[in-house]
Scaffold this motif. Sequence first.
Motif, PDB file in Angstrom:
ATOM      1  N   HIS A 158      -7.163   7.793  -8.030  1.00 25.36           N
ATOM      2  CA  HIS A 158      -6.385   7.325  -9.173  1.00 25.36           C
ATOM      3  C   HIS A 158      -7.142   6.237  -9.916  1.00 25.36           C
ATOM      4  O   HIS A 158      -6.894   5.985 -11.082  1.00 25.36           O
ATOM      5  N   ILE A 199       2.461   1.683  -3.411  1.00 32.12           N
ATOM      6  CA  ILE A 199       1.532   2.184  -4.430  1.00 32.12           C
ATOM      7  C   ILE A 199       1.205   3.642  -4.181  1.00 32.12           C
ATOM      8  O   ILE A 199       1.143   4.468  -5.103  1.00 32.12           O
ATOM      9  N   ALA A 200       1.047   3.985  -2.911  1.00 34.55           N
ATOM     10  CA  ALA A 200       0.710   5.369  -2.604  1.00 34.55           C
ATOM     11  C   ALA A 200       1.852   6.301  -2.974  1.00 34.55           C
ATOM     12  O   ALA A 200       1.632   7.422  -3.443  1.00 34.55           O
ATOM     13  N   ASP A 231      -3.757  -3.038  -6.969  1.00 35.44           N
ATOM     14  CA  ASP A 231      -3.966  -1.643  -7.343  1.00 35.44           C
ATOM     15  C   ASP A 231      -4.608  -0.919  -6.167  1.00 35.44           C
ATOM     16  O   ASP A 231      -4.675  -1.443  -5.064  1.00 35.44           O
ATOM     17  N   TYR A 232      -5.110   0.270  -6.395  1.00 38.28           N
ATOM     18  CA  TYR A 232      -5.575   1.092  -5.279  1.00 38.28           C
ATOM     19  C   TYR A 232      -6.709   0.426  -4.509  1.00 38.28           C
ATOM     20  O   TYR A 232      -6.698   0.375  -3.284  1.00 38.28           O
ATOM     21  N   TRP A 259     -16.017   5.699  -3.969  1.00 38.94           N
ATOM     22  CA  TRP A 259     -14.917   5.795  -3.016  1.00 38.94           C
ATOM     23  C   TRP A 259     -15.435   5.981  -1.603  1.00 38.94           C
ATOM     24  O   TRP A 259     -14.855   5.470  -0.649  1.00 38.94           O
ATOM     25  N   THR A 274      -6.310  -1.536  -0.765  1.00 40.84           N
ATOM     26  CA  THR A 274      -7.106  -1.078   0.385  1.00 40.84           C
ATOM     27  C   THR A 274      -7.775  -2.255   1.064  1.00 40.84           C
ATOM     28  O   THR A 274      -7.713  -2.416   2.287  1.00 40.84           O
ATOM     29  N   ALA A 324       0.839  -1.196   0.000  1.00 40.48           N
ATOM     30  CA  ALA A 324       0.000   0.000   0.000  1.00 40.48           C
ATOM     31  C   ALA A 324       0.873   1.245   0.000  1.00 40.48           C
ATOM     32  O   ALA A 324       0.629   2.200  -0.752  1.00 40.48           O
ATOM     33  N   ASN A 335       2.681   5.343  -7.189  1.00 42.51           N
ATOM     34  CA  ASN A 335       1.567   5.213  -8.124  1.00 42.51           C
ATOM     35  C   ASN A 335       1.796   4.105  -9.153  1.00 42.51           C
ATOM     36  O   ASN A 335       1.425   4.232 -10.307  1.00 42.51           O
ATOM     37  N   PHE A 371      -5.826   9.222  -2.588  1.00 38.18           N
ATOM     38  CA  PHE A 371      -5.207   7.945  -2.943  1.00 38.18           C
ATOM     39  C   PHE A 371      -6.079   7.164  -3.917  1.00 38.18           C
ATOM     40  O   PHE A 371      -5.611   6.642  -4.923  1.00 38.18           O
ATOM     41  N   ILE A 372      -7.376   7.146  -3.635  1.00 35.81           N
ATOM     42  CA  ILE A 372      -8.233   6.207  -4.355  1.00 35.81           C
ATOM     43  C   ILE A 372      -8.713   6.771  -5.685  1.00 35.81           C
ATOM     44  O   ILE A 372      -9.090   6.016  -6.580  1.00 35.81           O
TER      45      ILE A 372
END
Lengths: 630, 184, 100
Positions: free
Chosen positions: A490, A53-54, A82-83, A336, A87, A50, A57, A487-488
Amino acid sequence: MESLVYIALFAPLVSSLFAGLFAMTPKKQFVGVISSLLLFVSFAASAILAYHIASTNEVIHVKLMDWIVVGGLNIPFGFIADYVSVTMMVVVTLVSTVVHIYSIGYMDHDKSFNRFFSYLSAFVFSMLVLVMSDNFAGLFIGWEGVGVCSWLLIGFWYHKADVTRDINPSISPSWAANEAFIMNRIADLGMLVGLFIIYWNVGSLQYDIVFAQIPNLAPAVLTAAAAALFIGAMGKSAQFPLHTWLTDAMEGPTPVSALIHAATMVTAGVFLVIRANPIFSVTPEVSYIIAALGTFVAFFAASMALVNRDLKRIIAFSTLSQLGYMFAAAGLGAYWIALFHLAAHAFFKALLFLGAGNVMHGMHNELDIFKMGGLKKAMRGTYLYMGLASLALAGIFPLAGFYSKDAIIETAFNEGNLILFVILIITAGMTAFYSFRQVFLTFHGDERYHEFGIHPHEMYKYVLIAMSPLAILAVIAGWFKGWFNGFIIHMLPNYEMSEHTHHLALYITLIVSAFAIGGIILAYIKYNKGLVRSEKTEGSFVYKLLSNQYYIPVIYEAMISKPYAELSKLAWKADMKIVDALVDLIAKIIYAGGDKTRGMQSGNLSNYLNWMAVGAIALLVVAILSLFVA
Amino acid sequence: MFEQIAFYIFSVLTIGLFLVTVFSKNVLYAMTSLASGMVLIAGFFFLVGADFLGVVQLIVYVGAVMALYAFGMMFFNVTKDLKEKTTSNIWVMIVGVSVALLMTLMFGGVVNPEAIYASLPINSNMTNPQAVGMALFTKYLVPFEVAAIMLLIAMIGGIILAGKKMDTSLTNIEDEELQRKDVK
Amino acid sequence: MIGLNHYLVLAGILFAIGLIGVLRRRNLLMLFFSTEIMLNAANVAFAAISNFYNDLSGQMFAFFVIAIAASEVAIGLGLLILVYKKENTLDLDDLASMKG
């Protein structure tokens, strides 16, 4: 980074297999410890992913191997971090780790201790497959995997006998497990149909390919696919009318309720809607139905929670209700926000369930809140945790539930849908009321448990410590709303409130908070002093309706189960008289033939020769006939 | 004309002799009539122009096989008439005759003669033994050699099977075994 | 005029006689005799067909049949002698040790 994906995914599987090795042996403490460690490894890997990715990207996509390659069908075992999936991974592995540690204490005296950990880890593995798969087929595997694990875990105490209840005819863990499994099968059929529709029209089940093809598909196809997928989501997330299994699933051990039937598995339906949001966002009719149904379930479940006496069932109803909120958000296009509420809800609801588990453990498996009261002296830590979780659930500033639930209600307002808006606000008040009704009845007032000869005691220290991450997150998770949004988006479409809503946001927040605090105050007035039961209220039609869950289980029993049982009996008779009889007849003919022809085996060569001559004649006849035919 | 007379005489004799073989109670009679029938079969071979086959029939059957039976019979007690339960005659007649009928029907009636062609035509320039020799050592060389090996194996097998315990007296063993059987 | 069918009918009759013998008799030696009759019946048919279709193949087959018959007699008689030594009889009714 690829190896981290594999570690996160397969650590629970290793844990499950390891615990499975000892499944048939007496309790071994180290099995639980090692399982928890492996789950923590999985959590750590997810967290690093996480963070990666944060910060960069970069979406990590791995392909383990080809799974099905037949003609034009190519389905790999591919996983994606992925995002959205990361999560879910963090939420799932975090809650799982806590629940694993908790289970070491909770399942202390259970003789199937090792087996329990095997199932629990297997569940986490299936859940990770579900969220990490890069295609619908892999998602379906995980989907069915969590279904099986849920069945195994609800029915974990399969040896318990049926208990007759006033609402359902009878209930036992195995009954509840079967109910959950069968209801999910019904919904899974819808899901499968959805997958078939997608495959038929797109020729692939990979998310990216499918979503890229959406503009080329006919609206009718998309609507059908979205509707079918949502039916699958309804089953897994226990939405009306497939909701009855969730409360009955409370027959399972409490850690299971916390992990599977509150924090993770039941949110799979919401996850599916979020994952497939490109499909749902172009099918407004289906999305509207989702929002409306979600709102209805939020209210409907909360109303049943108002009068229930069973500690775990109240929380189960509140889970249903909160799932309704999530679907409302997703249906309104605020994907989201739905995901945010999902994560926040996972933390405080798991905490709530684990707290309920503590109470149950301390009260020797007593679940009736009318028999509790005044427990705050005996169980200070649990009281604190459950109080916090209830505050978060009720949506009190500044706890997690406040931010996420408020956002959902704002969304409803923003969409201009006043009916949904009003219902959701009322539900928020009800949520606060039933949560604190339960807290006050359990922890405040007179100590009613003395009458029943129960001596409550607090849970082990390490269990309480293990629960602390959830407690902290239940408090602070909401503060990361802005960060999470950045974050999300994206991946998920951003949802912006209009200018108008923005101006009124403060008032809406105040209204919601007023309802929530009002609910708490009402509960305080009514229940803080102790249990006051009034014959008049309990005899009223509404009370009876609610406490009997709108008589839905009874209706299902009478309208579906009984006729189906009759039909099955009929089919069974037909089977015995026709199918079985035919098979038996064949066997009988062969037996009789054997009996009659046994005389041929006389051991006398001369007889054999005679029979051989007869056979030769038969062959000659066949030969001549075939010559004539030719 | 001569061929016709020969065919009918041979046929009647062969059928009669073979019937004696099959129905006779005495093994010696049966064997004698069988040997005579074999000679007459050779006659048929001569009639259809298979000279070499006829000669082989005489040498192998009448000479070798019948001699073998004769020798073999020295081991058995054949002076007495055979006492055996025979299968009911009607049954046997039905089966036997129906097989004969079916086969005759098949070859005489159903098989289309037009469809049959000679895969190894008889060369009219050669005598029959010459033609047979040519065929045996060209087209049928491998089967011929295999048959030779088979006969060799059969010979060795026959000697070993029949020659076991040749040095002990059979009659003595018979008596002992008979006594043993009586005791049982 | 004698045609192919005459020979075939004769072969059929001989074969039937041999078959009746096989079915009727219980003595192993007689069974052997009957078998020889059947083989010879086939040989007659082969030779006749060879003649009437002007094809040497029939005679070739008859040769191999004779060769096989000779081997069969050699081995078979050896076995018969062994059986007789062991059981002191050649009657099939007395040899029914394989009763199932």
